[in-house]
Design an enzyme around this catalytic site. Structure first.
Site, PDB file in Angstrom:
ATOM      1  NE  ARG A 118      -3.879  -0.648   0.427  1.00 40.71           N
ATOM      2  CZ  ARG A 118      -4.926  -0.741   1.230  1.00 40.71           C
ATOM      3  NH1 ARG A 118      -4.968  -1.686   2.130  1.00 40.71           N
ATOM      4  NH2 ARG A 118      -5.932   0.100   1.139  1.00 40.71           N
ATOM      5  CD  GLN A 123      -1.672   6.938  -4.116  1.00 40.47           C
ATOM      6  OE1 GLN A 123      -0.829   7.570  -4.740  1.00 40.47           O
ATOM      7  NE2 GLN A 123      -2.246   7.396  -3.038  1.00 40.47           N
ATOM      8  CG  ASP A 126      -4.371   0.170  -2.863  1.00 39.28           C
ATOM      9  OD1 ASP A 126      -5.013  -0.873  -2.659  1.00 39.28           O
ATOM     10  OD2 ASP A 126      -3.993   0.932  -1.961  1.00 39.28           O
ATOM     11  CB  SER A 129      -7.339   1.880  -2.246  1.00 39.48           C
ATOM     12  OG  SER A 129      -6.469   1.918  -1.150  1.00 39.48           O
ATOM     13  CE1 TYR A 224      -3.998  -2.246   5.594  1.00 44.32           C
ATOM     14  CE2 TYR A 224      -1.762  -3.064   5.338  1.00 44.32           C
ATOM     15  CZ  TYR A 224      -3.005  -2.776   4.803  1.00 44.32           C
ATOM     16  OH  TYR A 224      -3.254  -3.036   3.487  1.00 44.32           O
TER      17      TYR A 224
HETATM   18  P1  NAD Z   1      -8.330  -1.253   6.887  1.00 46.65           P
HETATM   19  O1  NAD Z   1      -9.472  -1.627   5.999  1.00 46.65           O
HETATM   20  O2  NAD Z   1      -7.328  -2.268   7.248  1.00 46.65           O
HETATM   21  O3  NAD Z   1      -8.942  -0.665   8.260  1.00 46.65           O
HETATM   22  C1  NAD Z   1      -9.885   0.385   8.235  1.00 46.65           C
HETATM   23  C2  NAD Z   1      -9.584   1.351   9.336  1.00 46.65           C
HETATM   24  O4  NAD Z   1      -9.855   0.759  10.608  1.00 46.65           O
HETATM   25  C3  NAD Z   1      -8.127   1.805   9.408  1.00 46.65           C
HETATM   26  O5  NAD Z   1      -8.079   3.214   9.218  1.00 46.65           O
HETATM   27  C4  NAD Z   1      -7.676   1.395  10.801  1.00 46.65           C
HETATM   28  O6  NAD Z   1      -6.794   2.329  11.387  1.00 46.65           O
HETATM   29  C5  NAD Z   1      -8.990   1.342  11.539  1.00 46.65           C
HETATM   30  N1  NAD Z   1      -8.956   0.572  12.786  1.00 46.65           N
HETATM   31  C6  NAD Z   1      -8.370  -0.612  13.026  1.00 46.65           C
HETATM   32  N2  NAD Z   1      -8.543  -0.981  14.329  1.00 46.65           N
HETATM   33  C7  NAD Z   1      -9.290   0.005  14.902  1.00 46.65           C
HETATM   34  C8  NAD Z   1      -9.819   0.194  16.195  1.00 46.65           C
HETATM   35  N3  NAD Z   1      -9.624  -0.689  17.183  1.00 46.65           N
HETATM   36  N4  NAD Z   1     -10.524   1.314  16.410  1.00 46.65           N
HETATM   37  C9  NAD Z   1     -10.740   2.228  15.442  1.00 46.65           C
HETATM   38  N5  NAD Z   1     -10.276   2.104  14.190  1.00 46.65           N
HETATM   39  C10 NAD Z   1      -9.552   0.994  13.937  1.00 46.65           C
HETATM   40  O7  NAD Z   1      -7.586   0.033   6.349  1.00 46.65           O
HETATM   41  P2  NAD Z   1      -7.436   0.582   4.863  1.00 46.65           P
HETATM   42  O8  NAD Z   1      -8.552   1.491   4.589  1.00 46.65           O
HETATM   43  O9  NAD Z   1      -7.203  -0.547   3.943  1.00 46.65           O
HETATM   44  O10 NAD Z   1      -6.107   1.456   5.024  1.00 46.65           O
HETATM   45  C11 NAD Z   1      -5.001   0.930   5.745  1.00 46.65           C
HETATM   46  C12 NAD Z   1      -3.816   1.824   5.686  1.00 46.65           C
HETATM   47  O11 NAD Z   1      -3.262   1.857   4.397  1.00 46.65           O
HETATM   48  C13 NAD Z   1      -4.112   3.229   6.045  1.00 46.65           C
HETATM   49  O12 NAD Z   1      -3.017   3.710   6.801  1.00 46.65           O
HETATM   50  C14 NAD Z   1      -4.160   3.934   4.740  1.00 46.65           C
HETATM   51  O13 NAD Z   1      -3.864   5.303   4.848  1.00 46.65           O
HETATM   52  C15 NAD Z   1      -3.073   3.197   4.043  1.00 46.65           C
HETATM   53  N6  NAD Z   1      -3.192   3.309   2.602  1.00 46.65           N
HETATM   54  C16 NAD Z   1      -2.139   3.843   1.932  1.00 46.65           C
HETATM   55  C17 NAD Z   1      -2.214   4.004   0.569  1.00 46.65           C
HETATM   56  C18 NAD Z   1      -1.077   4.595  -0.207  1.00 46.65           C
HETATM   57  O14 NAD Z   1      -0.163   5.142   0.343  1.00 46.65           O
HETATM   58  N7  NAD Z   1      -1.094   4.479  -1.502  1.00 46.65           N
HETATM   59  C19 NAD Z   1      -3.337   3.595  -0.103  1.00 46.65           C
HETATM   60  C20 NAD Z   1      -4.389   3.033   0.614  1.00 46.65           C
HETATM   61  C21 NAD Z   1      -4.296   2.889   1.988  1.00 46.65           C
END
Ligand code: NAD
Length: 386
Positions: A118, A123, A126, A129, A224
């Protein structure tokens, strides 16, 4: 390269390749072969693929160099892949031993879209996403349809209707899209995530970040969140309880990769909500953020409707498929040279991270662990295909 697009499993409305994206791949010199009737349920007609230069065949797998899928193929389909060919798609490779065994047997080089890093570099590929964004959007529409209330404030001759109070728990890709969508519908939105750095993103979308425990180390290494200790989880629930009780709609999206979803809303918290309130739990497939969630079922508890849909992205199949097909195309461009010929470079962090099986071996460390296999040295350096 000859690229095959077989039919998805029955019930899946999305497709791995759309006519529009087919045009781009054909223009790059690829030979596209799609299964007849592939996009029927989402409205992508065979004629539309043919008009963009694809061949439409009953069995597209024959002589395929690359096969692209959306969801994991059955082990049966994997056994029909040409020996030594390449497969890319969501493969659920950490759960399906049968599929992995079939890929090893056929010496298929398999890339799992869910294993891509990620990172900014990856990106455009992804797919987690893009599908999460579609699901986050659709979750709000599902909630709006289930709620017995109008979302925006409405001033009418019959009086003023107050806007719905909507709370988003977990503000990753899906959660932030839910925040944006609920805002557009006129709800009063607040949101929360265990990762403190999300606060700024929530506030920049015009929502309020609610005061509950955050974990400074939550996203330290991988981006994560990680699993919380029992005591922290109890503190978190206690802090969230008044906000949940006050909300008309709660959308939960909190997930921890490879682990059960964190429990954020207990049954006691549901009982504190007003009858007629709605919870849409996007984490239903991994156990749910609400104690009462049942995947793909509606549970009514103390007058609160709790929905756990696992096919939200598929409900907006056209756009979800377009985004997925573009993600795949970016990945295909990564694994082919300028001449359109397959060129696998295992020193490329994206190629290496996403590769599950290659040349009759299981390469991905998580899949190896899941199958009880010893760790293995990955191949390195370029490997140019036929
Ligand atoms: P995910 O589906 O794994 O989780 C969804 C959200 O749940 C996350 O924001 C996580 O912090 C939150 N979460 C987990 N446990 C929790 C708790 N106990 N209480 C409250 N919230 C909780 O996450 P995602 O949407 O797939 O994204 C994961 C990470 O990847 C993020 O940091 C996101 O910014 C990053 N990301 C980066 C890129 C990139 O740089 N290109 C692209 C997509 C996502």
């Amino acid at each position: 390269m000859r690229i095959a697009v077989p039919r998805e499993a029955p019930g899946e409305r999305r497709v791995a390749m759309t006519p529009q994206v087919t045009r781009r791949l054909v223009a790059s010199g690829h030979q596209m072969v799609v299964a007849a009737g592939i996009g029927g349920v989402s409205g992508f007609a065979d004629e539309a693929y043919a008009a963009e230069g694809a061949e439409v065949e009953t069995d597209p797998l024959e002589r395929a160099e690359l096969t692209v899928v959306l969801g994991p193929p059955t082990a049966g389909l994997a056994r029909r892949l040409p020996e030594g060919s390449v497969l890319a798609g969501f493969l659920d490779p950490f759960a399906s031993g049968d599929l992995v065994a079939a890929l090893v047997e056929r010496r298929v080089t398999a890339f799992a879209m869910e294993a891509l890093p990620r990172t900014t570099l990856a990106q455009s590929m992804d797919a987690l996403s893009s599908q999460a964004a579609a699901a986050g959007y659709q979750a709000v529409l599902v909630a709006a349809a289930a709620a017995p209330r109008i979302f925006p404030m409405m001033i009418t001759a019959a009086g003023t209707i107050a806007p719905v109070k909507l709370l988003v728990l977990g503000a990753g890709v899906a959660g932030l899209q839910a925040v944006a969508t609920a805002n557009r519908l006129g709800a009063v939105v607040s949101a929360y995530d265990i990762r403190p750095q999300v606060r700024e993103q929530i506030e920049s979308l015009g929502a309020k970040f609610i005061a509950a425990p955050v974990d400074e180390s939550a996203a330290a290494a991988t981006g994560y969140a990680k699993e919380l200790a029992d005591e922290t989880q109890r503190r978190q629930q206690a802090a969230l309880a008044p906000f949940v009780a006050d909300a008309d709609v709660v959308i939960t999206t909190a997930q921890i990769p490879g682990r059960p979803a964190p429990l954020l809303v207990s049954h006691e918290m549901v009982e504190m909500m007003q009858p007629g309130s709605v919870i849409v739990d996007l984490a239903a497939a991994s156990g749910g953020n609400c104690e009462l969630t049942r995947p793909d079922e509606e549970v009514v508890h103390a007058g609160v409707r709790i929905l756990g849909p696992t096919d939200l992205a598929a409900m907006v199949a056209v756009d979800a498929s377009e985004m997925y097909a573009r993600n795949l195309t970016a990945f295909i461009e990564r694994i082919t040279g300028d001449d359109g010929v397959l060129s696998l470079d295992f020193e490329d962090e994206i190629v290496s991270a996403a590769c599950i099986t290659h040349a009759g071996r299981v390469l991905h460390p998580v899949t190896r662990r899941a199958l009880g296999l010893e760790p293995v040295q990955r191949p390195s350096g370029p490997e140019v295909g036929s």
